[in-house]
Design an enzyme around this catalytic site. Sequence first.
Site, PDB file in Angstrom:
ATOM      1  N   ASP A 102      48.029  36.628  41.896  1.00  0.00           N
ATOM      2  CA  ASP A 102      46.730  36.619  41.225  1.00  0.00           C
ATOM      3  C   ASP A 102      46.740  35.658  40.034  1.00  0.00           C
ATOM      4  O   ASP A 102      47.585  35.747  39.144  1.00  0.00           O
ATOM      5  CB  ASP A 102      46.374  38.029  40.758  1.00  0.00           C
ATOM      6  CG  ASP A 102      44.947  38.113  40.252  1.00  0.00           C
ATOM      7  OD1 ASP A 102      44.722  37.764  39.082  1.00  0.00           O
ATOM      8  OD2 ASP A 102      44.065  38.508  41.034  1.00  0.00           O
ATOM      9  N   ARG A 103      45.798  34.740  40.032  1.00  0.00           N
ATOM     10  CA  ARG A 103      45.743  33.706  39.007  1.00  0.00           C
ATOM     11  C   ARG A 103      45.370  34.289  37.639  1.00  0.00           C
ATOM     12  O   ARG A 103      45.977  33.963  36.618  1.00  0.00           O
ATOM     13  CB  ARG A 103      44.724  32.629  39.399  1.00  0.00           C
ATOM     14  CG  ARG A 103      45.171  31.703  40.512  1.00  0.00           C
ATOM     15  CD  ARG A 103      45.357  32.363  41.884  1.00  0.00           C
ATOM     16  NE  ARG A 103      44.137  33.029  42.361  1.00  0.00           N
ATOM     17  CZ  ARG A 103      44.094  33.982  43.278  1.00  0.00           C
ATOM     18  NH1 ARG A 103      45.216  34.421  43.841  1.00  0.00           N
ATOM     19  NH2 ARG A 103      42.955  34.527  43.655  1.00  0.00           N
ATOM     20  N   THR A 104      44.399  35.173  37.621  1.00  0.00           N
ATOM     21  CA  THR A 104      43.958  35.768  36.364  1.00  0.00           C
ATOM     22  C   THR A 104      45.054  36.636  35.754  1.00  0.00           C
ATOM     23  O   THR A 104      45.289  36.604  34.535  1.00  0.00           O
ATOM     24  CB  THR A 104      42.682  36.592  36.590  1.00  0.00           C
ATOM     25  OG1 THR A 104      41.637  35.718  37.031  1.00  0.00           O
ATOM     26  CG2 THR A 104      42.239  37.281  35.310  1.00  0.00           C
TER      27      THR A 104
ATOM     28  N   CYS B 159      38.617  28.508  44.596  1.00  0.00           N
ATOM     29  CA  CYS B 159      38.948  29.505  43.578  1.00  0.00           C
ATOM     30  C   CYS B 159      38.895  28.794  42.242  1.00  0.00           C
ATOM     31  O   CYS B 159      39.698  27.885  41.982  1.00  0.00           O
ATOM     32  CB  CYS B 159      40.335  30.099  43.818  1.00  0.00           C
ATOM     33  SG  CYS B 159      40.926  31.134  42.449  1.00  0.00           S
ATOM     34  N   ASN B 160      37.965  29.186  41.381  1.00  0.00           N
ATOM     35  CA  ASN B 160      37.823  28.536  40.085  1.00  0.00           C
ATOM     36  C   ASN B 160      39.076  28.696  39.223  1.00  0.00           C
ATOM     37  O   ASN B 160      39.563  27.734  38.631  1.00  0.00           O
ATOM     38  CB  ASN B 160      36.611  29.103  39.345  1.00  0.00           C
ATOM     39  CG  ASN B 160      35.297  28.699  39.976  1.00  0.00           C
ATOM     40  OD1 ASN B 160      34.686  27.707  39.604  1.00  0.00           O
ATOM     41  ND2 ASN B 160      34.840  29.475  40.961  1.00  0.00           N
ATOM     42  N   THR B 161      39.604  29.905  39.172  1.00  0.00           N
ATOM     43  CA  THR B 161      40.743  30.166  38.301  1.00  0.00           C
ATOM     44  C   THR B 161      41.970  29.369  38.721  1.00  0.00           C
ATOM     45  O   THR B 161      42.761  28.934  37.875  1.00  0.00           O
ATOM     46  CB  THR B 161      41.070  31.665  38.290  1.00  0.00           C
ATOM     47  OG1 THR B 161      39.876  32.415  38.097  1.00  0.00           O
ATOM     48  CG2 THR B 161      42.053  32.002  37.175  1.00  0.00           C
ATOM     49  N   ALA B 162      42.141  29.155  40.021  1.00  0.00           N
ATOM     50  CA  ALA B 162      43.300  28.394  40.508  1.00  0.00           C
ATOM     51  C   ALA B 162      43.329  26.972  39.963  1.00  0.00           C
ATOM     52  O   ALA B 162      44.389  26.328  39.926  1.00  0.00           O
ATOM     53  CB  ALA B 162      43.297  28.371  42.038  1.00  0.00           C
TER      54      ALA B 162
ATOM     55  N   CYS C 185      33.140  32.026  39.437  1.00  0.00           N
ATOM     56  CA  CYS C 185      34.157  32.696  40.247  1.00  0.00           C
ATOM     57  C   CYS C 185      33.632  32.670  41.669  1.00  0.00           C
ATOM     58  O   CYS C 185      32.454  32.999  41.898  1.00  0.00           O
ATOM     59  CB  CYS C 185      34.385  34.135  39.772  1.00  0.00           C
ATOM     60  SG  CYS C 185      35.454  35.083  40.893  1.00  0.00           S
TER      61      CYS C 185
ATOM     62  N   LYS D 298      35.589  41.881  45.082  1.00  0.00           N
ATOM     63  CA  LYS D 298      36.892  41.743  45.742  1.00  0.00           C
ATOM     64  C   LYS D 298      37.232  42.972  46.584  1.00  0.00           C
ATOM     65  O   LYS D 298      38.074  42.889  47.497  1.00  0.00           O
ATOM     66  CB  LYS D 298      37.994  41.464  44.723  1.00  0.00           C
ATOM     67  CG  LYS D 298      38.034  39.997  44.271  1.00  0.00           C
ATOM     68  CD  LYS D 298      39.244  39.711  43.413  1.00  0.00           C
ATOM     69  CE  LYS D 298      39.320  38.236  43.016  1.00  0.00           C
ATOM     70  NZ  LYS D 298      39.680  37.362  44.147  1.00  0.00           N
TER      71      LYS D 298
ATOM     72  N   THR E 195      36.097  34.530  35.604  1.00  0.00           N
ATOM     73  CA  THR E 195      37.120  35.506  35.246  1.00  0.00           C
ATOM     74  C   THR E 195      37.603  35.229  33.825  1.00  0.00           C
ATOM     75  O   THR E 195      37.511  34.106  33.322  1.00  0.00           O
ATOM     76  CB  THR E 195      38.330  35.427  36.198  1.00  0.00           C
ATOM     77  OG1 THR E 195      38.987  34.167  36.011  1.00  0.00           O
ATOM     78  CG2 THR E 195      37.911  35.590  37.652  1.00  0.00           C
TER      79      THR E 195
END
Length: 496
Positions: A286-288, A321-324, A438, A407, A365
């Site tokens: 999980d990136r976050t 995936c924005n966070t990635a 996100c 999710k 996120t």
Amino acid sequence: MKQHTFGVIGGLGSLAGADLFFKLVRSEPVLAEQDAFHFLFEQHPFRDVRAPLNVTCSMTARKLYVFQMCQSLAQRGVNSILLPCFASHTFREELQSELTVPIVDMMAALRRHVDRIATKGAVLGVVASDFVRRSGLFERYFADRYDIVYPGGLDQAFVMNAIYGEDGVKAGKLEGHAVEHLAHACESLQRQGVEWILPGVTELSLVCQVLQRRGYPVLDGNAIYAEHAVSFTASGPRRVFKLGIVGGVGPAATVDFMDKVVRSTPASRDQDHIKMVVEQNPQIPDRTAHLLHQEADPTVSLYATCKRLESEGASAIAIPCNTAHAFVQDIQPYLAIPIVNMLTETIAFIRSQYGTVRPVGLLATSGTIASGVYHEAAQAAGITLMAPTEPFQERVMSAIYGEHGVKAGYVDGACRESLREAIEHLALAGAKVIILGCTELPLIYEETTAFALANGKSVVLVDPTAVLARHCVGLALPENLPLASETPSECVSASA
């Protein structure tokens, strides 16, 4: 001169392949600049190499063999592939559509040579196998300018025997019955008034000089092919665009992105759509969780997934995936193909459509916000971003990760209400454009230019997944594709 490496597939006829190789290395350009030309000669015999190419023969095994050889040579780093087999050139386009390395067109080489020496409208004779003759290969390349004729019935039987018979050229018999049979066929063609006799079997080059000494105007196909290849200055065909997708981050967002690519593609049939190769890898950490709590680092998993997509022939990589994207700058230097940066493309889209006057709201996120990657992209474009205050950021995280969040498979109810509250909050704070930052959020509310607010006004919702999909479709347009001799990173927009 830049070094060029040719791969030669010799297993479709060992003697003819060796003859082509010999004529390549002794050609004037190669002898003049030997350091500039490298040759990889692959003499792995095709299992049906001695089978006569009659009108009923199947090409399936030959197609798969040639494709495997082409893939092997491409993996060894060749710039061009030479395929000395006329039957295989009947399906060269099929192969080329699945390859990134160009197959030098033997028929184009022959046509180029004939145009230099033949009279327009001349009658050209062709000595070919039954299969090649029936395929219409020579008509496709020559009929617009020349008349094509073949040996008569019995003389055509002589041709097949001269090539494939026990005393034929493929068996290494370069004199005797094989030459006499071919001479009969050439005689038949001369009675039809031919100006030149073209090879439709590569083995004809092995006895070409013998026939020429007898007065038959037979062209040496291997010599012509070799000359064309080493002076081949065209950059090759356009690459077929293949989009690599890092999937599973999250799984539903990946499917949503693929759907948006399909819906954004101008297509009237299946074949008009974009090739995609997807690795659905939900086990990427999980990136976050890593960005906020220093849990498992996803960098290696993301990189390994990208490398597998690269090895599958992807032209560019999309990560829905924005966070990635907080990890992209670390990964990109180790890839030969670009990651299309969803964040910078989204900011560029907003700037082009809505300008930079008002602050832009960001729903993402907490990991994405903490990383600052969106803010960096916005600042570089002259745009001010506005994130929710802590209570409303908690609502965003609940809409994504909550027990009844997206999710977990929910798109209505609590998650929808929490997200709406966050949108209303940013709108009241002055945002006229809000990024659904996100990839799960557009599953709850779609992109729209008029999201209705409680006060009767509206805001614009921008979906980065849709922006990324539209941009990737644009990369696949013919005018944006790199040539086969170029690397994808030379032509794909370096928005990564």
